[in-house]
Design a protein around this motif. Sequence first.
Motif, PDB file in Angstrom:
ATOM      1  N   THR A  42       0.830  -1.211   0.000  1.00  0.00           N
ATOM      2  CA  THR A  42       0.000   0.000   0.000  1.00  0.00           C
ATOM      3  C   THR A  42       0.858   1.253   0.000  1.00  0.00           C
ATOM      4  O   THR A  42       0.608   2.198  -0.760  1.00  0.00           O
ATOM      5  CB  THR A  42      -0.923   0.015   1.222  1.00  0.00           C
ATOM      6  OG1 THR A  42      -1.725  -1.155   1.216  1.00  0.00           O
ATOM      7  CG2 THR A  42      -1.826   1.244   1.202  1.00  0.00           C
ATOM      8  N   ILE A  43       1.869   1.260   0.842  1.00  0.00           N
ATOM      9  CA  ILE A  43       2.735   2.433   0.931  1.00  0.00           C
ATOM     10  C   ILE A  43       3.374   2.740  -0.422  1.00  0.00           C
ATOM     11  O   ILE A  43       3.341   3.871  -0.905  1.00  0.00           O
ATOM     12  CB  ILE A  43       3.827   2.223   2.005  1.00  0.00           C
ATOM     13  CG1 ILE A  43       3.206   2.296   3.402  1.00  0.00           C
ATOM     14  CG2 ILE A  43       4.939   3.256   1.865  1.00  0.00           C
ATOM     15  CD1 ILE A  43       4.162   1.939   4.517  1.00  0.00           C
ATOM     16  N   VAL A  44       3.946   1.701  -1.047  1.00  0.00           N
ATOM     17  CA  VAL A  44       4.612   1.924  -2.334  1.00  0.00           C
ATOM     18  C   VAL A  44       3.606   2.328  -3.400  1.00  0.00           C
ATOM     19  O   VAL A  44       3.878   3.184  -4.247  1.00  0.00           O
ATOM     20  CB  VAL A  44       5.387   0.664  -2.763  1.00  0.00           C
ATOM     21  CG1 VAL A  44       5.940   0.828  -4.174  1.00  0.00           C
ATOM     22  CG2 VAL A  44       6.530   0.397  -1.795  1.00  0.00           C
ATOM     23  N   LEU A 108      15.717   0.977   5.656  1.00  0.00           N
ATOM     24  CA  LEU A 108      16.581   1.514   4.605  1.00  0.00           C
ATOM     25  C   LEU A 108      15.772   2.226   3.524  1.00  0.00           C
ATOM     26  O   LEU A 108      16.215   3.240   2.976  1.00  0.00           O
ATOM     27  CB  LEU A 108      17.392   0.378   3.969  1.00  0.00           C
ATOM     28  CG  LEU A 108      18.503  -0.232   4.832  1.00  0.00           C
ATOM     29  CD1 LEU A 108      19.124  -1.429   4.124  1.00  0.00           C
ATOM     30  CD2 LEU A 108      19.574   0.809   5.145  1.00  0.00           C
ATOM     31  N   SER A 109      14.574   1.715   3.234  1.00  0.00           N
ATOM     32  CA  SER A 109      13.727   2.330   2.206  1.00  0.00           C
ATOM     33  C   SER A 109      13.412   3.784   2.535  1.00  0.00           C
ATOM     34  O   SER A 109      13.270   4.626   1.641  1.00  0.00           O
ATOM     35  CB  SER A 109      12.416   1.542   2.050  1.00  0.00           C
ATOM     36  OG  SER A 109      12.658   0.229   1.593  1.00  0.00           O
ATOM     37  N   ALA A 110      13.298   4.081   3.816  1.00  0.00           N
ATOM     38  CA  ALA A 110      12.988   5.449   4.236  1.00  0.00           C
ATOM     39  C   ALA A 110      14.119   6.416   3.927  1.00  0.00           C
ATOM     40  O   ALA A 110      13.908   7.629   3.852  1.00  0.00           O
ATOM     41  CB  ALA A 110      12.675   5.477   5.725  1.00  0.00           C
ATOM     42  N   SER A 189       6.356   7.054   6.171  1.00  0.00           N
ATOM     43  CA  SER A 189       5.432   5.935   5.957  1.00  0.00           C
ATOM     44  C   SER A 189       6.088   4.593   6.270  1.00  0.00           C
ATOM     45  O   SER A 189       5.452   3.682   6.806  1.00  0.00           O
ATOM     46  CB  SER A 189       4.927   5.937   4.510  1.00  0.00           C
ATOM     47  OG  SER A 189       4.266   7.133   4.182  1.00  0.00           O
ATOM     48  N   PHE A 190       7.369   4.479   5.942  1.00  0.00           N
ATOM     49  CA  PHE A 190       8.060   3.209   6.158  1.00  0.00           C
ATOM     50  C   PHE A 190       8.327   2.932   7.637  1.00  0.00           C
ATOM     51  O   PHE A 190       8.553   1.788   8.027  1.00  0.00           O
ATOM     52  CB  PHE A 190       9.385   3.195   5.384  1.00  0.00           C
ATOM     53  CG  PHE A 190       9.199   3.162   3.896  1.00  0.00           C
ATOM     54  CD1 PHE A 190       8.665   2.043   3.272  1.00  0.00           C
ATOM     55  CD2 PHE A 190       9.548   4.252   3.123  1.00  0.00           C
ATOM     56  CE1 PHE A 190       8.499   2.012   1.895  1.00  0.00           C
ATOM     57  CE2 PHE A 190       9.387   4.232   1.739  1.00  0.00           C
ATOM     58  CZ  PHE A 190       8.858   3.111   1.125  1.00  0.00           C
ATOM     59  N   SER A 195       8.259  -0.275  12.948  1.00  0.00           N
ATOM     60  CA  SER A 195       7.865  -0.256  14.361  1.00  0.00           C
ATOM     61  C   SER A 195       6.998  -1.461  14.710  1.00  0.00           C
ATOM     62  O   SER A 195       7.182  -2.114  15.744  1.00  0.00           O
ATOM     63  CB  SER A 195       7.101   1.040  14.677  1.00  0.00           C
ATOM     64  OG  SER A 195       7.887   2.169  14.409  1.00  0.00           O
ATOM     65  N   LEU A 196       6.044  -1.767  13.837  1.00  0.00           N
ATOM     66  CA  LEU A 196       5.171  -2.911  14.063  1.00  0.00           C
ATOM     67  C   LEU A 196       5.974  -4.209  14.038  1.00  0.00           C
ATOM     68  O   LEU A 196       5.757  -5.117  14.849  1.00  0.00           O
ATOM     69  CB  LEU A 196       4.078  -2.942  12.992  1.00  0.00           C
ATOM     70  CG  LEU A 196       2.935  -3.935  13.177  1.00  0.00           C
ATOM     71  CD1 LEU A 196       2.226  -3.700  14.503  1.00  0.00           C
ATOM     72  CD2 LEU A 196       1.943  -3.819  12.023  1.00  0.00           C
TER      73      LEU A 196
END
Length: 480
Positions: A42-44, A108-110, A189-190, A195-196
């Motif tokens: 969803t984020i991507v 890392l994506s963030a 968003s990442f 965290s989860l």
Amino acid sequence: MSNGKTKTDIPFRLDRLPWSRWHVLVVVALGITWILDGLEVTIVGVISDVLQKPTTLALSSFEAGFLGTAYLIGAVVGAIVFSYLTDKYGRKRLFMITLGTYIVGTVLSAFSFNFASIAVFRIITGLGIGGEYSAINSAIDELIPARVRGWVDLAINGSWWVGTMVGSALSLYLLNPAFFPIDLGWRLSFAVGASLGLAVLLIRRYLPESPRWLLVHGREEEAKEVVSEIENKVSHQTGKELEEPNKTLEINPIGSVGFGTVFHSVFGRYPKRAVLGLWLMAGQAFLYNAIFFTYALLLSKFYGVPVDQTGLYIFPFAIGNFVGPLLIGKLFDTFGRKPMIAFTYIFSGVLLAITGYLFMIGVLSAITQTLAWVVIFFFASAGASSAYLTVSEVFPLEIRAMAIALFYAVGTAIGGVAAPSIFGALIGSGSPVNVFYGYLVGAILMAAAGVVEIAFGVKAERKSLEEVAAPLSEVIENPY
């Protein structure tokens, strides 16, 4: 044990357990995988339009669509590599490692700074999620009682859409320039998934190794200890006295096997089940990866929906996908696997073709397009979840994780890896006709998979895993 053989009732002791808080812990701790995957996709998908802006990464439409492909490439590789390690070293050890890999990739994506970096980081994230598929699905099926395995699996797989709802809701704030700068919101968003993932990593420490895995690796005493601990917890939590199982099987533990044994067992011993698994996985992979990875692009390109508002349309779409398996999932255990899988695949394929045509002739709006998706994927979600259920329960215990990985990898490679890039290009062309052709291919694949289910489907409802597919190490003594 004599001559290497052992008679055991461990699988049937697990299957006769009443539902308890312990089973809920298993579902929460392991089922989080699907929520994380839904969140990542969803984020991507939602940020794809943002990443094309000059003030962010300035990606092209193709590059934005390719991020979904990069994630899937990582997932395919991760599924293959980690599945072998899962069957060799155990479910518990690997589902800790795979979740850790996911956390590293999403963090890392963030911090991505160009197309190459975010593509690499999405591959790493996919490695973790792909490994999770094999480790988690095998562990869940081996710990959940047979009588509810179908519904629980479908509900867990359907929880993918909980991640979608979380991601789409957050996008309304994180991608809104009124709250966060445009180059900061998508990065934040990442952090949600990371965290989860960290929280769940702590919970997983309390889960045991699969007794079934211990058994076929010659660690019978450990398996007995684990089952006894589980029984004590369940009995205490439910207040019920557990009846002794009336079935046993005799096995000669063979330990770890390689992919050669997997291919021989899958395609030599169960060729019809192999064809079935490939069709089910490929059909749903193309459908979901094609449509969902590019949903934000479609809304923006053809309906003019602002990027910070796409979550409003994705949220109801996600609800339909989540509710579908929950409401009709029990029918897969009662009415049966074959009729329900065939129906959900064929019916959703027909609805997709109709919706694609309506889109092509221009009679849909952003709202009616979303309503159509809600109806289609109410059924398609249950069907897609049943694909993972099927490949995780119709092959022998010793190769379960590798079989899941094999079908996920091959099915995704056939039906899913290229789909986001292809649909990104089709949407980028601005031609509704081109997009319709893509939808039509997805509809045909789904309907064809439903027909294959009618021909080769397995009646696995309410049966022990060992009854559905005898372990490779089983010595047939009491025929089922």
